[in-house]
Design a protein around this motif. Sequence first.
Motif, mmCIF file in Angstrom:
data_model
loop_
_atom_site.group_PDB
_atom_site.id
_atom_site.type_symbol
_atom_site.label_atom_id
_atom_site.label_comp_id
_atom_site.label_asym_id
_atom_site.label_seq_id
_atom_site.Cartn_x
_atom_site.Cartn_y
_atom_site.Cartn_z
ATOM 1 N N PRO A 131 60.360 28.091 -25.483
ATOM 2 C CA PRO A 131 60.434 28.473 -24.146
ATOM 3 C C PRO A 131 59.269 29.741 -24.034
ATOM 4 O O PRO A 131 59.258 30.619 -24.891
ATOM 5 C CB PRO A 131 61.766 28.973 -23.713
ATOM 6 C CG PRO A 131 62.404 29.310 -25.141
ATOM 7 C CD PRO A 131 61.937 28.453 -26.133
ATOM 8 N N LEU A 132 58.386 29.708 -22.865
ATOM 9 C CA LEU A 132 57.800 30.712 -22.666
ATOM 10 C C LEU A 132 58.138 32.080 -22.459
ATOM 11 O O LEU A 132 59.094 32.109 -21.557
ATOM 12 C CB LEU A 132 56.704 30.332 -21.492
ATOM 13 C CG LEU A 132 56.038 28.875 -21.974
ATOM 14 C CD1 LEU A 132 55.045 28.741 -20.454
ATOM 15 C CD2 LEU A 132 55.226 29.184 -22.961
ATOM 16 N N SER A 133 57.740 32.939 -22.930
ATOM 17 C CA SER A 133 58.416 34.550 -22.879
ATOM 18 C C SER A 133 57.054 35.414 -23.040
ATOM 19 O O SER A 133 56.037 35.170 -23.376
ATOM 20 C CB SER A 133 59.446 34.681 -23.703
ATOM 21 O OG SER A 133 58.976 34.388 -25.126
ATOM 22 N N LEU A 134 57.568 36.628 -23.245
ATOM 23 C CA LEU A 134 56.403 37.600 -23.624
ATOM 24 C C LEU A 134 56.158 37.533 -25.155
ATOM 25 O O LEU A 134 55.097 37.633 -25.540
ATOM 26 C CB LEU A 134 57.120 39.061 -23.323
ATOM 27 C CG LEU A 134 57.324 39.568 -22.011
ATOM 28 C CD1 LEU A 134 57.841 41.052 -21.898
ATOM 29 C CD2 LEU A 134 56.005 39.712 -21.251
ATOM 30 N N GLY A 214 56.414 33.432 -19.308
ATOM 31 C CA GLY A 214 57.492 32.920 -18.891
ATOM 32 C C GLY A 214 57.733 33.241 -17.494
ATOM 33 O O GLY A 214 57.290 34.237 -16.868
ATOM 34 N N ALA A 215 58.759 32.330 -16.820
ATOM 35 C CA ALA A 215 58.931 32.445 -15.317
ATOM 36 C C ALA A 215 59.992 33.853 -15.294
ATOM 37 O O ALA A 215 60.713 33.978 -16.080
ATOM 38 C CB ALA A 215 59.887 31.301 -15.132
ATOM 39 N N GLY A 216 59.419 34.665 -14.193
ATOM 40 C CA GLY A 216 60.258 35.790 -14.046
ATOM 41 C C GLY A 216 59.647 36.986 -14.679
ATOM 42 O O GLY A 216 60.034 38.387 -14.692
ATOM 43 N N ILE A 222 48.864 40.226 -14.185
ATOM 44 C CA ILE A 222 49.429 39.068 -13.420
ATOM 45 C C ILE A 222 49.917 39.813 -12.158
ATOM 46 O O ILE A 222 49.962 39.277 -11.038
ATOM 47 C CB ILE A 222 50.709 38.531 -14.242
ATOM 48 C CG1 ILE A 222 50.008 37.915 -15.441
ATOM 49 C CG2 ILE A 222 51.468 37.667 -13.407
ATOM 50 C CD1 ILE A 222 49.065 36.481 -15.362
ATOM 51 N N TRP A 223 50.581 40.884 -12.228
ATOM 52 C CA TRP A 223 51.219 41.719 -11.087
ATOM 53 C C TRP A 223 50.023 42.018 -10.008
ATOM 54 O O TRP A 223 50.124 41.523 -8.883
ATOM 55 C CB TRP A 223 51.709 42.984 -11.322
ATOM 56 C CG TRP A 223 52.353 43.732 -10.268
ATOM 57 C CD1 TRP A 223 53.435 43.555 -9.868
ATOM 58 C CD2 TRP A 223 51.821 44.479 -9.225
ATOM 59 N NE1 TRP A 223 53.888 44.258 -8.886
ATOM 60 C CE2 TRP A 223 52.645 44.958 -8.357
ATOM 61 C CE3 TRP A 223 50.344 44.883 -9.288
ATOM 62 C CZ2 TRP A 223 52.464 45.734 -7.452
ATOM 63 C CZ3 TRP A 223 50.210 45.797 -7.978
ATOM 64 C CH2 TRP A 223 51.279 46.289 -7.347
ATOM 65 N N ILE A 224 48.745 42.157 -10.600
ATOM 66 C CA ILE A 224 47.722 42.582 -9.613
ATOM 67 C C ILE A 224 47.361 41.016 -8.853
ATOM 68 O O ILE A 224 47.056 41.056 -7.782
ATOM 69 C CB ILE A 224 46.431 43.007 -10.338
ATOM 70 C CG1 ILE A 224 46.632 44.475 -10.486
ATOM 71 C CG2 ILE A 224 45.416 43.191 -9.599
ATOM 72 C CD1 ILE A 224 45.441 45.023 -11.815
ATOM 73 N N LEU A 225 47.370 40.111 -9.700
ATOM 74 C CA LEU A 225 47.014 38.773 -9.159
ATOM 75 C C LEU A 225 47.825 38.182 -8.074
ATOM 76 O O LEU A 225 47.574 37.636 -7.140
ATOM 77 C CB LEU A 225 46.818 37.642 -10.383
ATOM 78 C CG LEU A 225 46.261 36.346 -10.051
ATOM 79 C CD1 LEU A 225 44.977 36.115 -9.160
ATOM 80 C CD2 LEU A 225 46.545 35.459 -10.905
ATOM 81 N N GLN A 226 49.318 38.535 -8.367
ATOM 82 C CA GLN A 226 50.139 38.174 -7.431
ATOM 83 C C GLN A 226 50.224 38.861 -6.105
ATOM 84 O O GLN A 226 50.699 38.311 -5.169
ATOM 85 C CB GLN A 226 51.732 38.204 -8.336
ATOM 86 C CG GLN A 226 51.688 37.352 -9.227
ATOM 87 C CD GLN A 226 53.069 37.482 -10.130
ATOM 88 O OE1 GLN A 226 53.470 38.627 -9.908
ATOM 89 N NE2 GLN A 226 53.411 36.430 -10.683
#
Length: 273
Positions: A131-134, A214-216, A222-226
Amino acid sequence: MRLSRSAKVVLGIVSGLVLLFIYTPLMLVVVNSFNADRTFGWPPKGFTLEWWGKAFDSPGVRDAVVSSVWVAVVATIISLVLGTLLAMSLQRYKFFGRDIISLLVILPIALPGVVTGIALNNMFTTILGVPLSLWTVVIAHATFCMVTVFNNVIARLRRTSAGLEEASADLGAGVFTTFGLVTFPQLRSALLAGGLLAFALSFDEIIVTTFTIGAGETTLPIWILQNLFRPNQAPVVNVVAVVLIVVSIVPIWLAQRLSGDSVGVSGARVKAD
């Protein structure tokens, strides 16, 4: 090679225009982080620290900073270990396929981020079933961050004679003792420079992160892009962008100073010899 006065003037003007073209947008981001106008009208009607206060009080920003720092630190540690081992094996030993391995080590940093991200995403989700994660982000970043460490270490090893390591072995020192007392002191500044570059590279990486996170979970880029196109968050995004600029500039500047000092020391040593 000596240039005429007119050539120097032309080169100076061209260099100045190029630097102005590159850094003017960055300066606008810095100015807008203090701009009292939420719509970023120009010239600014006033300056405020309100956006900086909101950025530091935002739980989303704090969590993203912590995640980015954690990913960058762990990825840098992995890169230091793998990059150093690869550089030492490829520089100190001769074996079949050495040039091919060297090319394969450097290739990840030359590949487009989209290609690397898709490949790693497929490997994690399809082949390995992880599963995708940090942690997947850390592994993904380490694949290209270790190239900066590898390049710094192998460049230093090429300027360093293996005679001291051989003398240490002749005197009865083991592999780890020789590395700790002989090899590591010679590589110290190269490792620090490579580690700083790896940290900066990982901290602001966004393309590969997008495919492997990962999701969440989120990192600062990524925060800047969102939040880039959310009107209420736009001023805070400028503040976060300034933080990214500073965090990127400082390690690169330190790495450049360390690399310059090490070259100077090596040059003086060769001249003295």
